[in-house]
Design a protein around this motif. Structure first.
Motif, PDB file in Angstrom:
ATOM      1  N   ASP A  42      -7.739   4.290  -4.627  1.00 35.04           N
ATOM      2  CA  ASP A  42      -7.798   3.699  -3.290  1.00 35.04           C
ATOM      3  C   ASP A  42      -8.887   2.638  -3.209  1.00 35.04           C
ATOM      4  N   SER A  43      -9.986   2.845  -3.907  1.00 34.98           N
ATOM      5  CA  SER A  43     -11.064   1.852  -3.918  1.00 34.98           C
ATOM      6  C   SER A  43     -10.603   0.555  -4.575  1.00 34.98           C
TER       7      SER A  43
ATOM      8  N   THR B  17       0.834  -1.208   0.000  1.00 32.36           N
ATOM      9  CA  THR B  17       0.000   0.000   0.000  1.00 32.36           C
ATOM     10  C   THR B  17       0.865   1.253   0.000  1.00 32.36           C
TER      11      THR B  17
ATOM     12  N   LEU C 279      -7.446  -0.359  -4.955  1.00 37.91           N
ATOM     13  CA  LEU C 279      -6.380  -0.884  -4.101  1.00 37.91           C
ATOM     14  C   LEU C 279      -6.958  -1.652  -2.923  1.00 37.91           C
ATOM     15  N   TYR C 280      -8.027  -1.135  -2.343  1.00 39.60           N
ATOM     16  CA  TYR C 280      -8.671  -1.792  -1.210  1.00 39.60           C
ATOM     17  C   TYR C 280      -9.199  -3.184  -1.593  1.00 39.60           C
ATOM     18  N   SER C 281      -9.690  -3.337  -2.815  1.00 39.47           N
ATOM     19  CA  SER C 281     -10.264  -4.622  -3.232  1.00 39.47           C
ATOM     20  C   SER C 281      -9.251  -5.536  -3.927  1.00 39.47           C
TER      21      SER C 281
ATOM     22  N   HIS D 103       1.095   3.965  -3.067  1.00 40.44           N
ATOM     23  CA  HIS D 103       0.858   5.408  -2.919  1.00 40.44           C
ATOM     24  C   HIS D 103       2.084   6.218  -3.332  1.00 40.44           C
TER      25      HIS D 103
ATOM     26  N   ASN E 270      -6.644  -7.169  -2.885  1.00 44.19           N
ATOM     27  CA  ASN E 270      -6.346  -8.413  -2.165  1.00 44.19           C
ATOM     28  C   ASN E 270      -7.411  -9.474  -2.451  1.00 44.19           C
TER      29      ASN E 270
END
Length: 178
Positions: A98-99, A80, A101-103, A84, A105
């Motif tokens: 970011d959305s 992460t 990146l959050y999903s 960034h 994984n």
């Protein structure tokens, strides 16, 4: 009869080929993803050791000369943080990244299960539809690959590049289909 036998041979051969090729790609994806995420733990441990060594050498330097302390540079240690950092360097900072990146994984974890990957892409598509900026998935891909190359540098090779490009093309296709 011979025609049916030939068709069955072709279908079975195609199935074996797909399993062999794509299983290898999925294995590479998950291994490199795990390495990138475990890299954060080992990098933190290494940074702590380096800090200790740096402090010891700094004390020796202070004894020798009374020079002012230099500024510390924070090196990204997790995926992460690296993501960034690379996004900032490339000028691609935006909320939709970011959305995704959050999903990421969940996307990687379910790469082998096409139905589940499709569900994850559907959810991500709904999240991206709520964003004010349009998602440029090629920008995310560039930042993602740069971050992975940095964190898995010793292991990274052409097969990793192929597997991650294949994975992201599938994700992009699924997201655009929604």
């Amino acid at each position: 009869r011979m025609a049916i036998g030939a068709i069955l041979n072709y279908l079975i051969g195609a199935n074996i080929f797909v399993r062999r090729e794509y299983a290898g790609r999925i294995h590479l994806l998950q291994d490199s993803w795990n390495m990138a995420n475990q890299q954060a733990l080992s990098a933190v441990e290494m940074a702590e050791q380096e800090d200790t060594l740096f402090e010891d050498s700094e004390r020796l330097d202070e004894k020798r000369t009374a020079s002012p302390k230099t500024t510390d540079v924070q090196v990204p240690t997790s995926f992460t943080e690296m993501f960034h950092f690379n996004a900032a360097v490339m000028g691609f900072n935006s909320d939709w990244m970011d959305s995704v990146l959050y999903s990421l994984n969940d996307l990687v974890a379910n790469a082998a299960a096409s139905y589940r990957l499709n569900e994850e892409c559907s959810v991500l598509s709904l999240v991206l539809a709520q964003q004010t900026q349009p998602a440029v998935l090629s920008e995310f891909k560039a930042v993602m690959l740069a971050s992975l190359r940095s964190l898995v540098a010793k292991e990274w090779g052409s097969q990793h590049e192929l597997a991650w490009n294949w994975f992201w093309e599938n994700v992009t296709r699924l997201l655009k289909a929604e």
